[in-house]
Design a protein around this motif. Structure first.
Motif, mmCIF file in Angstrom:
data_model
loop_
_atom_site.group_PDB
_atom_site.id
_atom_site.type_symbol
_atom_site.label_atom_id
_atom_site.label_comp_id
_atom_site.label_asym_id
_atom_site.label_seq_id
_atom_site.Cartn_x
_atom_site.Cartn_y
_atom_site.Cartn_z
ATOM 1 N N VAL A 77 0.835 -1.203 0.000
ATOM 2 C CA VAL A 77 0.000 0.000 0.000
ATOM 3 C C VAL A 77 0.871 1.254 0.000
ATOM 4 C CG1 VAL A 77 -1.682 1.353 1.314
ATOM 5 C CG2 VAL A 77 -1.950 -1.131 1.126
ATOM 6 N N LEU A 78 1.893 1.267 0.849
ATOM 7 C CA LEU A 78 2.769 2.430 0.950
ATOM 8 C C LEU A 78 3.559 2.654 -0.333
ATOM 9 C CD1 LEU A 78 3.695 4.707 2.734
ATOM 10 C CD2 LEU A 78 5.290 3.157 3.865
ATOM 11 N N THR A 79 3.973 1.568 -0.984
ATOM 12 C CA THR A 79 4.643 1.691 -2.282
ATOM 13 C C THR A 79 3.716 2.361 -3.285
ATOM 14 O OG1 THR A 79 5.985 -0.281 -1.869
ATOM 15 C CG2 THR A 79 5.740 0.411 -4.154
ATOM 16 N N GLY A 80 2.448 1.956 -3.287
ATOM 17 C CA GLY A 80 1.474 2.589 -4.173
ATOM 18 C C GLY A 80 1.272 4.057 -3.848
ATOM 19 N N ASN A 81 1.315 4.406 -2.571
ATOM 20 C CA ASN A 81 1.186 5.814 -2.169
ATOM 21 C C ASN A 81 2.355 6.648 -2.698
ATOM 22 O OD1 ASN A 81 -0.138 5.094 1.174
ATOM 23 N ND2 ASN A 81 -1.119 5.024 -0.825
ATOM 24 N N ILE A 82 3.565 6.102 -2.643
ATOM 25 C CA ILE A 82 4.728 6.817 -3.175
ATOM 26 C C ILE A 82 4.600 7.006 -4.681
ATOM 27 C CG2 ILE A 82 7.236 6.712 -3.511
ATOM 28 C CD1 ILE A 82 7.403 5.207 -0.829
ATOM 29 N N LEU A 83 4.104 5.988 -5.367
ATOM 30 C CA LEU A 83 3.878 6.101 -6.812
ATOM 31 C C LEU A 83 2.846 7.191 -7.121
ATOM 32 C CD1 LEU A 83 3.894 2.347 -7.875
ATOM 33 C CD2 LEU A 83 5.467 4.110 -8.696
ATOM 34 N N SER A 84 1.809 7.289 -6.305
ATOM 35 C CA SER A 84 0.788 8.321 -6.513
ATOM 36 C C SER A 84 1.380 9.716 -6.329
ATOM 37 C CB SER A 84 -0.376 8.112 -5.547
ATOM 38 O OG SER A 84 -1.045 6.899 -5.818
ATOM 39 N N PHE A 85 2.237 9.862 -5.329
ATOM 40 C CA PHE A 85 2.931 11.140 -5.141
ATOM 41 C C PHE A 85 3.784 11.471 -6.363
ATOM 42 C CE2 PHE A 85 7.178 12.810 -3.910
ATOM 43 C CZ PHE A 85 6.816 14.140 -3.719
ATOM 44 N N ALA A 86 4.530 10.472 -6.839
ATOM 45 C CA ALA A 86 5.398 10.686 -8.004
ATOM 46 C C ALA A 86 4.586 11.120 -9.223
ATOM 47 C CB ALA A 86 6.188 9.420 -8.306
ATOM 48 N N LYS A 87 3.461 10.464 -9.428
ATOM 49 C CA LYS A 87 2.596 10.831 -10.563
ATOM 50 C C LYS A 87 2.102 12.259 -10.413
ATOM 51 C CE LYS A 87 -1.594 9.409 -13.009
ATOM 52 N NZ LYS A 87 -2.728 8.428 -13.040
ATOM 53 N N GLY A 88 1.779 12.653 -9.167
ATOM 54 C CA GLY A 88 1.256 13.992 -8.927
ATOM 55 C C GLY A 88 2.249 15.100 -9.202
ATOM 56 N N ILE A 89 3.546 14.804 -9.088
ATOM 57 C CA ILE A 89 4.563 15.823 -9.366
ATOM 58 C C ILE A 89 5.233 15.576 -10.724
ATOM 59 C CG2 ILE A 89 4.985 16.270 -6.924
ATOM 60 C CD1 ILE A 89 7.627 14.640 -7.243
ATOM 61 N N GLN A 90 4.623 14.685 -11.505
ATOM 62 C CA GLN A 90 5.107 14.356 -12.861
ATOM 63 C C GLN A 90 6.535 13.803 -12.825
ATOM 64 O OE1 GLN A 90 4.465 17.962 -15.145
ATOM 65 N NE2 GLN A 90 2.282 17.549 -15.329
ATOM 66 N N TRP A 91 6.739 12.906 -11.906
ATOM 67 C CA TRP A 91 8.012 12.223 -11.747
ATOM 68 C C TRP A 91 7.862 10.800 -12.282
ATOM 69 C CZ3 TRP A 91 9.967 10.524 -6.238
ATOM 70 C CH2 TRP A 91 11.169 9.801 -6.379
ATOM 71 N N HIS A 92 8.517 10.533 -13.390
ATOM 72 C CA HIS A 92 8.456 9.198 -13.988
ATOM 73 C C HIS A 92 9.512 8.310 -13.336
ATOM 74 C CE1 HIS A 92 8.006 5.933 -16.811
ATOM 75 N NE2 HIS A 92 9.295 6.008 -17.105
ATOM 76 N N ILE A 93 9.051 7.327 -12.590
ATOM 77 C CA ILE A 93 9.966 6.438 -11.868
ATOM 78 C C ILE A 93 10.313 5.242 -12.745
ATOM 79 C CG2 ILE A 93 10.160 4.864 -9.901
ATOM 80 C CD1 ILE A 93 8.610 6.822 -8.248
ATOM 81 N N ASP A 94 11.605 5.057 -13.002
ATOM 82 C CA ASP A 94 12.020 3.956 -13.879
ATOM 83 C C ASP A 94 12.811 2.887 -13.119
ATOM 84 O OD1 ASP A 94 14.411 5.209 -13.400
ATOM 85 O OD2 ASP A 94 14.893 5.622 -15.498
ATOM 86 N N GLY A 95 12.728 2.903 -11.796
ATOM 87 C CA GLY A 95 13.394 1.887 -10.989
ATOM 88 C C GLY A 95 12.417 1.228 -10.037
ATOM 89 N N GLN A 96 12.904 0.314 -9.233
ATOM 90 C CA GLN A 96 12.054 -0.411 -8.284
ATOM 91 C C GLN A 96 12.042 0.294 -6.930
ATOM 92 O OE1 GLN A 96 13.304 -4.411 -7.402
ATOM 93 N NE2 GLN A 96 11.509 -4.861 -6.150
ATOM 94 N N ILE A 97 10.846 0.592 -6.454
ATOM 95 C CA ILE A 97 10.685 1.177 -5.134
ATOM 96 C C ILE A 97 10.735 0.057 -4.097
ATOM 97 C CG2 ILE A 97 9.138 2.451 -3.599
ATOM 98 C CD1 ILE A 97 7.963 3.805 -6.055
ATOM 99 N N LYS A 98 11.577 0.228 -3.098
ATOM 100 C CA LYS A 98 11.672 -0.760 -2.018
ATOM 101 C C LYS A 98 11.189 -0.105 -0.720
ATOM 102 C CE LYS A 98 15.690 -2.962 -4.174
ATOM 103 N NZ LYS A 98 17.137 -3.312 -4.022
ATOM 104 N N VAL A 99 10.263 -0.759 -0.050
ATOM 105 C CA VAL A 99 9.712 -0.245 1.203
ATOM 106 C C VAL A 99 9.725 -1.361 2.241
ATOM 107 C CG1 VAL A 99 7.661 0.632 2.377
ATOM 108 C CG2 VAL A 99 8.235 1.472 0.103
ATOM 109 N N THR A 100 10.254 -1.053 3.428
ATOM 110 C CA THR A 100 10.261 -2.001 4.534
ATOM 111 C C THR A 100 9.666 -1.334 5.770
ATOM 112 O OG1 THR A 100 12.262 -3.094 3.704
ATOM 113 C CG2 THR A 100 11.681 -3.484 6.003
ATOM 114 N N ILE A 101 8.724 -2.011 6.415
ATOM 115 C CA ILE A 101 8.181 -1.563 7.695
ATOM 116 C C ILE A 101 8.773 -2.471 8.766
ATOM 117 C CG2 ILE A 101 6.091 -1.264 9.088
ATOM 118 C CD1 ILE A 101 4.575 -0.767 6.457
ATOM 119 N N PRO A 102 9.731 -1.980 9.563
ATOM 120 C CA PRO A 102 10.437 -2.859 10.510
ATOM 121 C C PRO A 102 9.535 -3.433 11.590
ATOM 122 C CG PRO A 102 11.644 -0.805 10.161
ATOM 123 C CD PRO A 102 10.296 -0.628 9.560
ATOM 124 N N LYS A 103 8.548 -2.649 12.023
ATOM 125 C CA LYS A 103 7.705 -3.086 13.133
ATOM 126 C C LYS A 103 6.286 -2.605 12.905
ATOM 127 C CE LYS A 103 7.229 -2.750 18.169
ATOM 128 N NZ LYS A 103 7.794 -2.148 19.417
#
Length: 233
Positions: A159-185
């Protein structure tokens, strides 16, 4: 403690304009919608970026003007075009706001304008997200159907990865790599009322390979203060 600078990888990045305006009085988080409504009333509903509505329809997209609290001070975070639109508030003859029927005389406690380079970091970056509106009615049912913490953490990471993608789309940032997200706890979510519905929100830390600006929101209803992030050491 001063934050160390982060080195970006040679992948896609986006430079944004960010203006943070912190007012000199205090409100509680539950008063953010009233603060937002007062600012909108001051500038007029014809200025769409302040409320993301066109007539009676919601304008879908990442909000470029967001209302929050920082140490209990009401705060407006403006991104890109939003940092220009906010001038319509400061051009008013007075900055008094009517919040829950009470007139509040306002001054600016702090104002910061800068350019921020979003991108991929060469090392993991830690953030704290507060009042993260992660689960709507649909994915809440999916979430509670998962009976172990590992599975629930994995679900929230997606879900959080999708949220970051939505932010990127909103600022017209084309992401061409893999987003890595870890929630430790995983911390327990808490119920809150939003538009007459009971929703689940989280306060938690996460680690990612993305360089993101402080005070932006991730998730749903970021214009009303949900999902505020800050980098932590």
């Amino acid at each position: 403690m001063a934050k160390t600078s982060l080195k970006l990888q040679r992948k896609s990045s986006a430079k944004i304009k960010k203006l943070v305006v912190i007012f000199d009085f205090e409100i509680q988080k539950r008063q953010i919608p009233a603060f937002r409504a007062s600012v909108i009333e001051k500038v007029g509903r014809k200025n769409i970026l302040f409320h993301n509505h066109l007539e009676h329809q919601f304008v879908y997209g990442y909000p470029l003007i967001q209302y929050k609290t920082v140490h209990r001070n009401p705060t407006i975070v403006c991104i890109n075009q939003g940092s220009e639109e906010i001038l319509k508030f400061f051009q008013q003859t007075d900055w008094d706001l009517l919040i829950h029927g009470k007139r509040v005389k306002t001054q600016i406690k702090n104002i910061v304008f800068d350019y921020f380079q979003c991108g991929f970091s060469t090392k993991p970056v830690s953030y704290r997200i507060t009042n993260w509106f992660a689960l709507n009615e649909t994915n809440f049912l999916k979430y509670i159907a998962i009976d172990d913490n590992i599975g629930r953490i994995s679900f929230l990471q997606r879900v959080l990865t999708g949220n970051i993608l939505s932010f990127a789309k909103g600022i017209q940032w084309h992401i061409d790599g893999q987003i890595k997200v870890t929630i430790p706890k995983l911390r327990e979510g808490r119920l809150f009322s939003f538009k007459d519905h009971q929703m689940v929100g989280f306060d938690l830390d996460f680690v990612t390979n993305m360089v993101l600006p402080d005070f932006i929101g991730l998730g749903k209803s970021v214009s009303r203060g949900f999902g505020l992030i800050r980098r932590i050491e």
